[in-house]
Design a protein around this motif. Structure first.
Motif, PDB file in Angstrom:
ATOM      1  N   SER A 212       6.828   6.802   9.973  1.00  0.00           N
ATOM      2  CA  SER A 212       5.746   5.667  10.702  1.00  0.00           C
ATOM      3  C   SER A 212       5.694   4.694  10.170  1.00  0.00           C
ATOM      4  O   SER A 212       4.611   3.697  10.203  1.00  0.00           O
ATOM      5  CB  SER A 212       4.538   7.016  11.239  1.00  0.00           C
ATOM      6  N   GLU A 213       6.176   4.240   9.063  1.00  0.00           N
ATOM      7  CA  GLU A 213       5.498   2.778   8.358  1.00  0.00           C
ATOM      8  C   GLU A 213       4.026   3.343   7.870  1.00  0.00           C
ATOM      9  O   GLU A 213       3.201   1.999   8.140  1.00  0.00           O
ATOM     10  CB  GLU A 213       5.604   1.656   9.231  1.00  0.00           C
ATOM     11  N   GLN A 214       3.372   4.199   7.350  1.00  0.00           N
ATOM     12  CA  GLN A 214       2.274   4.172   6.736  1.00  0.00           C
ATOM     13  C   GLN A 214       2.413   4.716   5.241  1.00  0.00           C
ATOM     14  O   GLN A 214       1.837   5.973   5.293  1.00  0.00           O
ATOM     15  CB  GLN A 214       1.448   5.502   7.478  1.00  0.00           C
ATOM     16  N   LEU A 215       3.339   3.723   4.918  1.00  0.00           N
ATOM     17  CA  LEU A 215       3.189   3.551   3.273  1.00  0.00           C
ATOM     18  C   LEU A 215       1.566   4.292   2.233  1.00  0.00           C
ATOM     19  O   LEU A 215       2.156   5.321   1.883  1.00  0.00           O
ATOM     20  CB  LEU A 215       3.056   2.494   2.696  1.00  0.00           C
ATOM     21  N   ASP A 216       0.995   3.881   2.856  1.00  0.00           N
ATOM     22  CA  ASP A 216      -0.152   3.663   2.390  1.00  0.00           C
ATOM     23  C   ASP A 216      -0.719   5.966   1.976  1.00  0.00           C
ATOM     24  O   ASP A 216      -0.750   6.670   1.033  1.00  0.00           O
ATOM     25  CB  ASP A 216      -2.158   3.860   2.057  1.00  0.00           C
ATOM     26  N   ARG A 217      -0.412   6.046   3.470  1.00  0.00           N
ATOM     27  CA  ARG A 217      -0.647   7.774   3.916  1.00  0.00           C
ATOM     28  C   ARG A 217       0.212   8.693   3.227  1.00  0.00           C
ATOM     29  O   ARG A 217      -0.441   9.545   2.781  1.00  0.00           O
ATOM     30  CB  ARG A 217      -1.604   7.929   5.445  1.00  0.00           C
ATOM     31  N   ALA A 218       1.676   8.147   3.256  1.00  0.00           N
ATOM     32  CA  ALA A 218       2.657   8.852   2.678  1.00  0.00           C
ATOM     33  C   ALA A 218       2.574   8.923   1.215  1.00  0.00           C
ATOM     34  O   ALA A 218       2.607  10.282   1.209  1.00  0.00           O
ATOM     35  CB  ALA A 218       4.069   7.823   3.101  1.00  0.00           C
ATOM     36  N   ALA A 219       2.609   8.049   0.575  1.00  0.00           N
ATOM     37  CA  ALA A 219       2.123   7.861  -1.187  1.00  0.00           C
ATOM     38  C   ALA A 219       0.916   8.618  -1.426  1.00  0.00           C
ATOM     39  O   ALA A 219       1.632   9.538  -2.585  1.00  0.00           O
ATOM     40  CB  ALA A 219       1.828   6.208  -1.732  1.00  0.00           C
ATOM     41  N   ALA A 220       0.102   8.536  -0.415  1.00  0.00           N
ATOM     42  CA  ALA A 220      -0.814   9.175  -1.003  1.00  0.00           C
ATOM     43  C   ALA A 220      -0.754  11.082  -0.643  1.00  0.00           C
ATOM     44  O   ALA A 220      -1.064  12.096  -1.358  1.00  0.00           O
ATOM     45  CB  ALA A 220      -2.091   9.563   0.144  1.00  0.00           C
TER      46      ALA A 220
END
Length: 313
Positions: A212-220
């Motif tokens: 979903s291109e929510q990369l900061d949340r993916a990294a978290a």
């Protein structure tokens, strides 16, 4: 730069076997208790149930339960043919034993004979319509047959019967993910994390955020996976990819160093660490990593193209 996703998605469905409930009796002894006890390990269960069976100390439903539970332990040890023989015997001894059909269905599922698995789950549900495991496991087989709507219907029922069934939420989330319904997938994975915050739960939700291109949340989420299981390569290589997407090449390199420490056989970690080294100007290090990736998978185009750009092919 192209980064290979590879094994980064954790598309694992959690179908389960059940330790079969059996009638209580005044006598039993330590072997019986370990055979049917929910806390027994697979090895303990197999040993104890073998004692019950070999000493001929039980008959009827209880003997069927010993075969069923030994089949459960053997399934967990992936001794599938031996497990199938035990579960066939359990069904023969008591054709009305829902858990034996459920457990035998799981063996067929491991063998990828999904039609037989579904037939056994159907029978388990017919005998005990209140058994959430059977619905969950039938949903897993339907998923594997690409019947996604049928799978969701089964996971819905499993959750209705047991609203705290973390595995069913995870499986339904996976099915919605496969349908690219990210909103519902995210909701189910979030519930799964509330109920059972394990490594796969965070990786699965991280994959939704990634796509979903929510990369900061993916990294978290991948960071939480690392915190829970710091020696499992999956959290490191997933977060490493996000860091490369975000241009954090040093961070990505560090994560792939860890991923390869714990899983040196992963071709995509070699490839992606090569990408990080190439971007950081470490030409010889990049060449070595791309060559290792090609050694593991000679047809990997990203590694081959990178070596051509570096003048190493």
């Amino acid at each position: 730069m192209r980064v290979s996703v590879g094994h980064l998605a954790s598309l694992a469905v959690l179908a389960l076997t059940c330790a079969a409930p059996v009638p209580a009796a005044a006598e039993g002894g330590p072997a019986w208790e370990a055979c049917v006890g929910l806390a027994s390990t697979p090895d303990e269960r197999v040993k104890a149930c073998s004692t019950v069976i070999d000493t001929k100390s039980e008959t009827g439903r209880r003997l069927a339960g010993a075969y069923c539970n030994r089949g459960h332990g053997l399934t967990e040890r992936h001794e599938l043919d031996a497990a199938l023989a035990d579960l066939d015997e359990a069904v023969k001894l008591d054709p009305n034993y829902a858990c034996a059909f459920n457990n035998r269905g799981r063996v067929y599922s491991f063998k990828r004979d999904y039609d037989r698995a579904i037939a056994d789950y159907d029978q388990a549900i017919k005998l005990d319509p209140s058994l959430p495991l059977a619905y969950n496991n039938r949903g897993e087989s339907r998923y594997n047959k690409r019947d996604l709507d049928g799978a969701i219907a089964d996971f819905d029922t499993a959750i209705k019967l047991n609203p705290n069934y973390a595995g069913a939420y995870g499986n339904r989330g996976l099915t919605y993910y496969r349908k690219r319904d990210m909103t519902r997938a995210l909701a189910d994975y979030t519930t799964r994390i509330k109920l059972a915050p394990d490594l796969l739960a965070y990786i699965d939700r991280g994959n939704v955020f990634r796509d979903s291109e929510q990369l900061d949340r993916a990294a978290a989420d991948y960071g939480e996976a690392i915190r829970i299981a710091p020696t499992d390569a999956r959290g490191w290589r997933n977060r490493g990819m996000i860091r490369l997407y975000q241009g954090d090449n040093k961070g990505g390199l560090a994560d792939y160093d860890k991923a390869l420490q714990y899983d040196p056989s992963d071709v995509f970690s070699w490839n992606n660490r090569g990408q990080a080294k190439m971007r950081l100007g470490d030409k010889q290090g990049a060449i070595a990593d791309f060559r290792k990736a090609l050694e593991l998978r000679p047809d990997l185009p990203t590694a081959r193209e990178a070596l051509q750009r570096l003048g190493a092919m």
